[in-house]
Design a protein around this motif. Structure first.
Motif, mmCIF file in Angstrom:
data_model
loop_
_atom_site.group_PDB
_atom_site.id
_atom_site.type_symbol
_atom_site.label_atom_id
_atom_site.label_comp_id
_atom_site.label_asym_id
_atom_site.label_seq_id
_atom_site.Cartn_x
_atom_site.Cartn_y
_atom_site.Cartn_z
ATOM 1 N N SER A 178 0.802 -1.221 0.000
ATOM 2 C CA SER A 178 0.000 0.000 0.000
ATOM 3 C C SER A 178 0.836 1.272 0.000
ATOM 4 O O SER A 178 0.308 2.362 0.222
ATOM 5 C CB SER A 178 -0.944 -0.024 1.210
ATOM 6 N N LYS A 179 2.129 1.173 -0.262
ATOM 7 C CA LYS A 179 2.985 2.363 -0.270
ATOM 8 C C LYS A 179 2.422 3.419 -1.210
ATOM 9 O O LYS A 179 1.946 3.083 -2.297
ATOM 10 C CB LYS A 179 4.406 2.003 -0.686
ATOM 11 N N THR A 180 2.496 4.633 -0.785
ATOM 12 C CA THR A 180 2.006 5.844 -1.484
ATOM 13 C C THR A 180 0.473 5.931 -1.559
ATOM 14 O O THR A 180 -0.065 6.927 -2.026
ATOM 15 C CB THR A 180 2.562 6.040 -2.932
ATOM 16 N N ALA A 185 -2.028 1.702 -10.401
ATOM 17 C CA ALA A 185 -0.708 2.305 -10.583
ATOM 18 C C ALA A 185 -0.446 3.341 -9.495
ATOM 19 O O ALA A 185 -1.366 4.008 -9.033
ATOM 20 C CB ALA A 185 -0.625 2.959 -11.956
ATOM 21 N N ARG A 186 0.823 3.412 -9.092
ATOM 22 C CA ARG A 186 1.203 4.468 -8.145
ATOM 23 C C ARG A 186 1.450 5.736 -8.946
ATOM 24 O O ARG A 186 2.249 5.725 -9.874
ATOM 25 C CB ARG A 186 2.450 4.057 -7.361
ATOM 26 N N ASN A 187 0.755 6.816 -8.606
ATOM 27 C CA ASN A 187 0.870 7.987 -9.456
ATOM 28 C C ASN A 187 1.724 9.095 -8.886
ATOM 29 O O ASN A 187 1.758 10.184 -9.404
ATOM 30 C CB ASN A 187 -0.520 8.509 -9.838
ATOM 31 N N GLY A 214 8.142 -12.248 -5.448
ATOM 32 C CA GLY A 214 7.082 -12.124 -6.436
ATOM 33 C C GLY A 214 6.302 -10.840 -6.223
ATOM 34 O O GLY A 214 5.886 -10.544 -5.102
ATOM 35 N N MET A 215 6.150 -10.052 -7.289
ATOM 36 C CA MET A 215 5.405 -8.803 -7.261
ATOM 37 C C MET A 215 4.333 -8.877 -8.360
ATOM 38 O O MET A 215 4.110 -9.935 -8.932
ATOM 39 C CB MET A 215 6.375 -7.617 -7.434
ATOM 40 N N SER A 216 3.694 -7.751 -8.645
ATOM 41 C CA SER A 216 2.541 -7.798 -9.560
ATOM 42 C C SER A 216 2.866 -8.465 -10.900
ATOM 43 O O SER A 216 2.033 -9.160 -11.464
ATOM 44 C CB SER A 216 1.998 -6.391 -9.809
ATOM 45 N N ASP A 217 4.095 -8.240 -11.403
ATOM 46 C CA ASP A 217 4.402 -8.728 -12.752
ATOM 47 C C ASP A 217 4.999 -10.133 -12.803
ATOM 48 O O ASP A 217 5.130 -10.700 -13.886
ATOM 49 C CB ASP A 217 5.392 -7.763 -13.438
ATOM 50 N N GLU A 259 4.440 -1.884 3.583
ATOM 51 C CA GLU A 259 4.859 -0.488 3.440
ATOM 52 C C GLU A 259 6.378 -0.420 3.280
ATOM 53 O O GLU A 259 7.109 -1.207 3.863
ATOM 54 C CB GLU A 259 4.431 0.331 4.666
ATOM 55 N N ASN A 260 6.828 0.573 2.491
ATOM 56 C CA ASN A 260 8.255 0.739 2.199
ATOM 57 C C ASN A 260 8.932 1.845 2.981
ATOM 58 O O ASN A 260 10.148 1.898 3.011
ATOM 59 C CB ASN A 260 8.450 1.142 0.729
ATOM 60 N N TYR A 261 8.131 2.810 3.455
ATOM 61 C CA TYR A 261 8.713 3.996 4.066
ATOM 62 C C TYR A 261 8.263 4.086 5.508
ATOM 63 O O TYR A 261 7.068 3.955 5.802
ATOM 64 C CB TYR A 261 8.297 5.251 3.286
ATOM 65 N N ILE A 285 3.615 -13.336 -1.385
ATOM 66 C CA ILE A 285 3.816 -12.519 -2.575
ATOM 67 C C ILE A 285 3.404 -11.092 -2.236
ATOM 68 O O ILE A 285 2.503 -10.871 -1.435
ATOM 69 C CB ILE A 285 3.040 -13.050 -3.796
ATOM 70 N N ARG A 286 4.113 -10.126 -2.814
ATOM 71 C CA ARG A 286 3.902 -8.718 -2.467
ATOM 72 C C ARG A 286 3.317 -7.984 -3.669
ATOM 73 O O ARG A 286 4.026 -7.672 -4.611
ATOM 74 C CB ARG A 286 5.240 -8.092 -2.058
ATOM 75 N N LEU A 287 2.017 -7.731 -3.637
ATOM 76 C CA LEU A 287 1.340 -7.121 -4.789
ATOM 77 C C LEU A 287 0.916 -5.692 -4.478
ATOM 78 O O LEU A 287 0.155 -5.457 -3.540
ATOM 79 C CB LEU A 287 0.107 -7.938 -5.182
ATOM 80 N N GLY A 288 1.436 -4.755 -5.270
ATOM 81 C CA GLY A 288 1.071 -3.355 -5.110
ATOM 82 C C GLY A 288 0.081 -2.929 -6.180
ATOM 83 O O GLY A 288 -1.127 -2.885 -5.968
ATOM 84 N N SER A 289 0.601 -2.638 -7.383
ATOM 85 C CA SER A 289 -0.248 -2.095 -8.448
ATOM 86 C C SER A 289 -1.378 -3.046 -8.834
ATOM 87 O O SER A 289 -2.457 -2.592 -9.219
ATOM 88 C CB SER A 289 0.606 -1.712 -9.657
ATOM 89 N N ALA A 290 -1.166 -4.349 -8.721
ATOM 90 C CA ALA A 290 -2.240 -5.299 -9.076
ATOM 91 C C ALA A 290 -3.450 -5.149 -8.158
ATOM 92 O O ALA A 290 -4.564 -5.509 -8.544
ATOM 93 C CB ALA A 290 -1.716 -6.739 -9.020
HETATM 94 C C1 LIG Z 1 6.619 -1.613 -4.448
HETATM 95 C C2 LIG Z 1 7.048 -2.962 -4.010
HETATM 96 C C3 LIG Z 1 6.264 -4.101 -4.279
HETATM 97 C C4 LIG Z 1 4.998 -4.056 -5.120
HETATM 98 O O1 LIG Z 1 5.298 -3.758 -6.446
HETATM 99 P P1 LIG Z 1 4.184 -3.922 -7.599
HETATM 100 O O2 LIG Z 1 4.986 -4.108 -8.830
HETATM 101 O O3 LIG Z 1 3.376 -2.691 -7.591
HETATM 102 O O4 LIG Z 1 3.387 -5.131 -7.261
HETATM 103 C C5 LIG Z 1 6.704 -5.308 -3.783
HETATM 104 N N1 LIG Z 1 7.832 -5.418 -3.047
HETATM 105 C C6 LIG Z 1 8.600 -4.365 -2.778
HETATM 106 C C7 LIG Z 1 9.828 -4.551 -1.976
HETATM 107 C C8 LIG Z 1 8.243 -3.107 -3.260
HETATM 108 O O5 LIG Z 1 9.037 -2.063 -2.993
#
Ligand SMILES: *Cc1c(COP(=O)(O)O)cnc(C)c1O
Length: 227
Positions: A31-33, A221-223, A196-199, A52-54, A212-217
């Motif tokens: 959920s970063k940003t 998109a993070r804008n 593993g991330m969205s792609d 979260e990243n920050y 698995i860590r899914l952000g944009s999916a």
């Molecule tokens: C931002 C981030 C993600 C998510 O990335 P998406 O491509 O949006 O799924 C996963 N892991 C880490 C460490 C990230 O910084």
């Protein structure tokens, strides 16, 4: 088109259910940003784990969402040693430990009143100078040092492979799977493998990912770019 957070979550969970794997896979919604309202929407749809990243964002959102009883915070970003206090306070799981000094500070700053902070060691699997992470050959030594620290619980390994040729991270994921098996010989409880991330999460699951860590999916998109 999947427009709402709830629809994207359902779609990701259904795709995850269709992949054959021997392990249980936990979806971490990154959920970063994104605003706290988006996290509330995901929580209402049944999501419990958020990444979260920050540090400042983690502290702000954990405070704003303290009324959600079962929320679980995963810290997945780079860790500067002067920022460990809020991570020790607000995170349930930390994926990005790559040196002993950070682990020692988290251990010292984690309240004994809280559940032990679950820790994963971030591995520099693609051997890229610019990325954080412990070198693969140093993982077992660091694990031995982290595992004995009070208020921490070593639960596994994490990796962010460098963007690969033709988008194929299979090799890096396979290396991580092997490292995880080696680690479990000396630390049988350290079964988590965060990759593993969205792609590329499907490849990661095939190679044994348990988180698995899914952000944009999930959130779209993070804008804006974090400063
Ligand atoms: C931002 C981030 C993600 C998510 O990335 P998406 O491509 O949006 O799924 C996963 N892991 C880490 C460490 C990230 O910084």
């Amino acid at each position: 088109m999947h427009n709402t957070i709830a629809e994207r979550l359902a779609s990701a969970q259904s795709a995850l259910g269709q992949i054959q794997s021997n392990q249980t896979v936990q979806l971490i919604a990154v959920s970063k940003t994104k605003p706290a309202a988006d996290i509330r929407a995901a929580y209402a749809a049944g999501q419990r784990c958020f990444g979260e990243n920050y540090v400042q964002e983690l502290a702000d959102k954990a405070t704003q969402l303290a009324d959600l009883p079962a929320i679980e915070w995963h810290f997945i970003g780079p860790i500067q040693s002067n920022k460990t206090r809020d991570i020790a306070r607000y995170a349930d799981v930390v994926h990005s430990i790559d040196r002993l000094k950070i682990a020692q500070r988290l251990s010292a700053q984690r309240s004994a009143q809280q559940r032990p902070l679950r820790c994963l060691l971030q591995v520099n699997v693609s051997d890229e100078a610019s990325k954080s992470g412990v070198a693969p050959q140093d993982v077992l030594a660091l694990a031995a040092q982290v595992a004995v620290l009070p208020n921490l619980q070593l639960v596994g390994l994490m990796a962010i492979p460098a963007p690969a040729v033709a988008g194929d991270n299979s090799q890096a994921f396979a290396t991580m799977q092997q490292l995880s098996q080696e680690l479990q010989r000396s630390h049988p409880q350290a079964t988590e493998l965060s990759m593993g991330m969205s792609d590329d999460w499907q490849q990661a699951v095939i190679h044994g990912a348990t988180m698995i860590r899914l952000g944009s999916a999930i959130f779209g998109a993070r804008n804006y770019v974090h400063e």
